[in-house]
Write an enzyme that holds these catalytic residues in place. Structure first.
Site, PDB file in Angstrom:
ATOM      1  N   ALA A 223       0.820  -1.229   0.240  1.00 22.51           N
ATOM      2  CA  ALA A 223       0.111   0.032   0.073  1.00 22.51           C
ATOM      3  C   ALA A 223       0.955   1.188   0.045  1.00 22.51           C
ATOM      4  CB  ALA A 223      -0.695  -0.011   1.183  1.00 22.51           C
ATOM      5  N   GLY A 224       2.242   1.101  -0.004  1.00 21.70           N
ATOM      6  CA  GLY A 224       3.185   2.206   0.101  1.00 21.70           C
ATOM      7  C   GLY A 224       3.503   2.964  -1.245  1.00 21.70           C
TER       8      GLY A 224
ATOM      9  N   ILE B  92      13.886  -4.589  -1.537  1.00 24.62           N
ATOM     10  CA  ILE B  92      13.785  -3.268  -2.013  1.00 24.62           C
ATOM     11  C   ILE B  92      14.149  -2.293  -0.791  1.00 24.62           C
ATOM     12  CG2 ILE B  92      12.540  -1.405  -2.831  1.00 24.62           C
ATOM     13  CD1 ILE B  92      11.083  -3.557  -4.668  1.00 24.62           C
TER      14      ILE B  92
ATOM     15  N   ASP C 292      19.434   1.444  -9.962  1.00 25.20           N
ATOM     16  CA  ASP C 292      20.875   2.328 -10.435  1.00 25.20           C
ATOM     17  C   ASP C 292      21.265   1.984 -11.615  1.00 25.20           C
ATOM     18  OD1 ASP C 292      21.148   2.762  -7.706  1.00 25.20           O
ATOM     19  OD2 ASP C 292      21.614   0.853  -7.181  1.00 25.20           O
TER      20      ASP C 292
ATOM     21  N   HIS D 219      23.946  -0.533  -2.848  1.00 24.53           N
ATOM     22  CA  HIS D 219      23.066   0.333  -3.182  1.00 24.53           C
ATOM     23  C   HIS D 219      23.133   1.602  -2.100  1.00 24.53           C
ATOM     24  CE1 HIS D 219      19.432   2.372  -4.944  1.00 24.53           C
ATOM     25  NE2 HIS D 219      18.777   2.065  -3.572  1.00 24.53           N
TER      26      HIS D 219
HETATM   27  N1  LIG Z   1      16.104  -0.563  -3.484  1.00 28.01           N
HETATM   28  C1  LIG Z   1      15.635   0.657  -4.107  1.00 28.01           C
HETATM   29  O1  LIG Z   1      16.191   0.885  -4.926  1.00 28.01           O
HETATM   30  C2  LIG Z   1      14.957   1.483  -3.550  1.00 28.01           C
HETATM   31  C3  LIG Z   1      14.382   2.594  -4.068  1.00 28.01           C
HETATM   32  C4  LIG Z   1      13.392   3.484  -3.837  1.00 28.01           C
HETATM   33  C5  LIG Z   1      13.024   3.380  -2.331  1.00 28.01           C
HETATM   34  N2  LIG Z   1      13.510   2.470  -1.492  1.00 28.01           N
HETATM   35  C6  LIG Z   1      12.941   1.989  -0.219  1.00 28.01           C
HETATM   36  O2  LIG Z   1      11.940   1.272  -0.319  1.00 28.01           O
HETATM   37  C7  LIG Z   1      11.270   1.333   1.017  1.00 28.01           C
HETATM   38  C8  LIG Z   1       9.732   1.896   0.854  1.00 28.01           C
HETATM   39  O3  LIG Z   1       9.736   3.191   0.248  1.00 28.01           O
HETATM   40  P1  LIG Z   1       8.187   3.799  -0.009  1.00 28.01           P
HETATM   41  O4  LIG Z   1       8.597   5.103  -0.696  1.00 28.01           O
HETATM   42  O5  LIG Z   1       7.230   2.623  -0.754  1.00 28.01           O
HETATM   43  O6  LIG Z   1       7.734   4.098   1.582  1.00 28.01           O
HETATM   44  P2  LIG Z   1       6.416   4.204   1.920  1.00 28.01           P
HETATM   45  O7  LIG Z   1       6.355   4.914   3.447  1.00 28.01           O
HETATM   46  O8  LIG Z   1       5.513   5.147   0.933  1.00 28.01           O
HETATM   47  O9  LIG Z   1       5.674   2.980   2.122  1.00 28.01           O
HETATM   48  C9  LIG Z   1       6.256   1.855   2.647  1.00 28.01           C
HETATM   49  C10 LIG Z   1       5.048   0.868   3.111  1.00 28.01           C
HETATM   50  O10 LIG Z   1       5.262  -0.181   3.750  1.00 28.01           O
HETATM   51  C11 LIG Z   1       4.317  -0.693   4.858  1.00 28.01           C
HETATM   52  N3  LIG Z   1       4.754  -1.242   5.858  1.00 28.01           N
HETATM   53  C12 LIG Z   1       5.680  -0.609   7.073  1.00 28.01           C
HETATM   54  N4  LIG Z   1       5.930  -1.562   8.003  1.00 28.01           N
HETATM   55  C13 LIG Z   1       5.464  -2.722   7.384  1.00 28.01           C
HETATM   56  C14 LIG Z   1       5.330  -4.141   7.751  1.00 28.01           C
HETATM   57  N5  LIG Z   1       5.979  -4.587   9.051  1.00 28.01           N
HETATM   58  N6  LIG Z   1       4.987  -4.848   6.848  1.00 28.01           N
HETATM   59  C15 LIG Z   1       4.453  -4.763   5.579  1.00 28.01           C
HETATM   60  N7  LIG Z   1       4.157  -3.392   5.316  1.00 28.01           N
HETATM   61  C16 LIG Z   1       4.930  -2.415   6.122  1.00 28.01           C
HETATM   62  C17 LIG Z   1       3.807   0.902   5.085  1.00 28.01           C
HETATM   63  O11 LIG Z   1       2.358   0.793   5.851  1.00 28.01           O
HETATM   64  C18 LIG Z   1       3.838   1.634   3.877  1.00 28.01           C
HETATM   65  O12 LIG Z   1       2.560   1.305   3.069  1.00 28.01           O
HETATM   66  C19 LIG Z   1      12.094   2.554   1.766  1.00 28.01           C
HETATM   67  O13 LIG Z   1      12.801   1.932   2.899  1.00 28.01           O
HETATM   68  C20 LIG Z   1      12.897   2.899   0.607  1.00 28.01           C
HETATM   69  O14 LIG Z   1      14.032   3.563   1.185  1.00 28.01           O
HETATM   70  C21 LIG Z   1      14.458   1.341  -1.989  1.00 28.01           C
HETATM   71  O1  LIG Z   2      17.234   7.204  -2.061  1.00 25.68           O
HETATM   72  C1  LIG Z   2      16.521   6.751  -1.427  1.00 25.68           C
HETATM   73  O2  LIG Z   2      16.389   6.859  -0.475  1.00 25.68           O
HETATM   74  C2  LIG Z   2      15.643   5.637  -2.161  1.00 25.68           C
HETATM   75  C3  LIG Z   2      16.246   4.686  -3.013  1.00 25.68           C
HETATM   76  O3  LIG Z   2      17.221   4.090  -2.450  1.00 25.68           O
HETATM   77  C4  LIG Z   2      16.762   5.366  -4.207  1.00 25.68           C
HETATM   78  O4  LIG Z   2      17.997   5.271  -4.686  1.00 25.68           O
HETATM   79  O5  LIG Z   2      16.104   6.151  -4.843  1.00 25.68           O
END
Ligand SMILES: NC(=O)c1ccc[n+]([C@@H]2O[C@H](COP(=O)([O-])OP(=O)(O)OC[C@H]3O[C@@H](n4cnc5c(N)ncnc54)[C@H](O)[C@@H]3O)[C@@H](O)[C@H]2O)c1
Ligand SMILES: O=C(O)C[C@H](O)C(=O)O
Length: 358
Positions: A55-56, A162, A195, A222
């Site tokens: 849902a995020g 992720i 990336d 990352h």
């Molecule tokens: N790997 C990558 O390249 C990359 C890129 C972008 C973001 N991210 C990471 O992805 C993550 C999510 O980012 P976002 O923008 O979607 O955040 P967000 O806050 O919009 O969404 C996160 C979701 O996780 C849910 N959540 C929280 N605790 C939970 C649990 N215990 N079980 C299940 N769901 C749970 C929340 O309710 C929310 O809906 C962050 O840690 C962000 O840094 C990684």
């Molecule tokens: O930069 C962040 O915190 C989110 C993610 O890892 C990204 O590369 O966009």
């Protein structure tokens, strides 16, 4: 029984054995309910995929794009909030996958049971001024709990992590799986595809090419300097000036921060990340299907360097990571970048491992 009562009876019967709270319960017409149920039970070919954190900001577009993927037959959407609405919404898309929603810890096991691929975008995102490591305190516990669920309910699933900091959350998941006796390093992959997506885009801009024609390997990890684009190995082969190399490397390493600052407190990359996650998940599913030559970069258990985890090009197959490719010849700039990357990466990996072993 009159016809109306009969339909209600059939709906009640089907509702009783469909997972709660599924969108199907809101559909009208007993016959569609029956057909959806049959497909969910494996009548239609394809893979079963769960998204945890559905849902995020990433989770919603990722769920939508996975619903459009013809390789997916069943899509489970899990979050601690708001999944009924997201599930209802996405389930109206006229694509093949049957969608079910799960909300809250008590439904985690139902969400995971029988899954072939689990994608984890659960956790908090950065705000301006934060590093990815600043997310560790909250996200480490979230990834640990979700990994425990995976070890129990779908230990053979391919797992795409992720949640940041990926350099630590992947080692956390590995430690949880080791503790549970289910660890298969081939099946655990940290998603670094964003990336690569960024590198392809930024390099194409500089070269005046279509980004779809460009392929840049990005290795390491990352976060910041651990993100190491190998510009000397791009396809199509091309050389850069020193100035271009520095500009591109810095921009690729700071791509995430660029978005965090532009969003000014409203989170980090979500849409490009959902695109990248789907590109990567699709590669994993094609590998599972047995397609040949599926090669992508990912952060995995590795012997490419002395570190226990490292991102590099990997071949994906029926068991997940089937082959890990060596880094290939690096130029002097990249060799220096590799040393800096390893220094930071080692600490982040140790931090993840200690979190579970403590
Ligand atoms: N790997 C990558 O390249 C990359 C890129 C972008 C973001 N991210 C990471 O992805 C993550 C999510 O980012 P976002 O923008 O979607 O955040 P967000 O806050 O919009 O969404 C996160 C979701 O996780 C849910 N959540 C929280 N605790 C939970 C649990 N215990 N079980 C299940 N769901 C749970 C929340 O309710 C929310 O809906 C962050 O840690 C962000 O840094 C990684
Ligand atoms: O930069 C962040 O915190 C989110 C993610 O890892 C990204 O590369 O966009």
């Amino acid at each position: 029984m009159n016809q109306g009562a009969d339909i209600h009876h059939r709906i009640a019967r089907i509702s009783a054995h469909l997972n709660p709270p599924t969108n199907h319960l809101q559909m009208e017409g007993g016959s569609s309910l029956l057909r959806a149920d049959c497909r969910a039970k494996g009548g239609s070919p394809g893979f079963k995929v769960a998204i945890l954190g559905a849902a995020g900001g990433i989770g919603q577009p990722l769920s939508m794009l996975m619903k459009m993927n013809p390789l997916v037959s069943v899509l489970h959407l899990y979050d601690v909030v708001n999944t009924p609405g997201v599930t209802s919404d996405i389930s109206h898309m006229d694509t093949g996958a049957v969608v079910r929603g799960f909300v809250g810890q008590t439904q985690l096991e139902d969400a995971l049971t029988g899954m072939d691929l689990v994608i984890i975008p659960a956790g908090v995102p950065r705000k301006p001024g934060m590093t990815r490591d600043d997310l560790f305190n909250i996200n480490a516990g979230i990834v640990k709990t979700l990994s425990e669920g995976i070890a129990k309910c779908c230990p053979k699933a391919i797992v795409n992590v992720i949640s940041n900091p990926v350099n630590s959350t992947v080692p956390i998941a590995a430690e949880v799986f080791k503790k549970a006796g289910t660890y298969d390093p081939r099946r655990l992959l940290g998603v670094t595809m964003l990336d690569v997506v960024r590198a392809n885009t930024f390099v194409a801009e500089v070269l005046g090419l279509d980004p779809r024609e460009v392929d840049v390997p990005v290795v390491g990890g990352h976060a910041g300097v651990t993100i190491l684009p190998l510009l000397s190995q791009i396809k199509p082969a091309c050389s850069f000036t020193q100035e271009e190399t520095k500009y591109l490397t810095t921009r690729i390493q700071n791509g995430g921060t660029e978005v965090v600052e532009a969003k000014a407190g409203a989170g980090s990359a979500t849409l490009s990340m959902a695109y990248a996650a789907v590109k990567f998940a699709d590669a994993c599913l094609r590998g599972l299907r047995g397609d040949a030559g599926v090669i992508e970069c990912a952060f995995v258990s590795s012997q490419v360097t002395e570190l226990p985890f490292f991102a590099s090009r990997v071949r994906l197959g029926r068991n997940g990571v089937e082959e890990i490719y060596p880094l290939g010849p690096l130029n002097e700039y990249e060799r220096a970048g590799l040393e800096a990357a390893k220094k930071e990466l080692g600490g982040s990996i140790d931090k993840g491992v200690s979190f579970v072993r403590k």
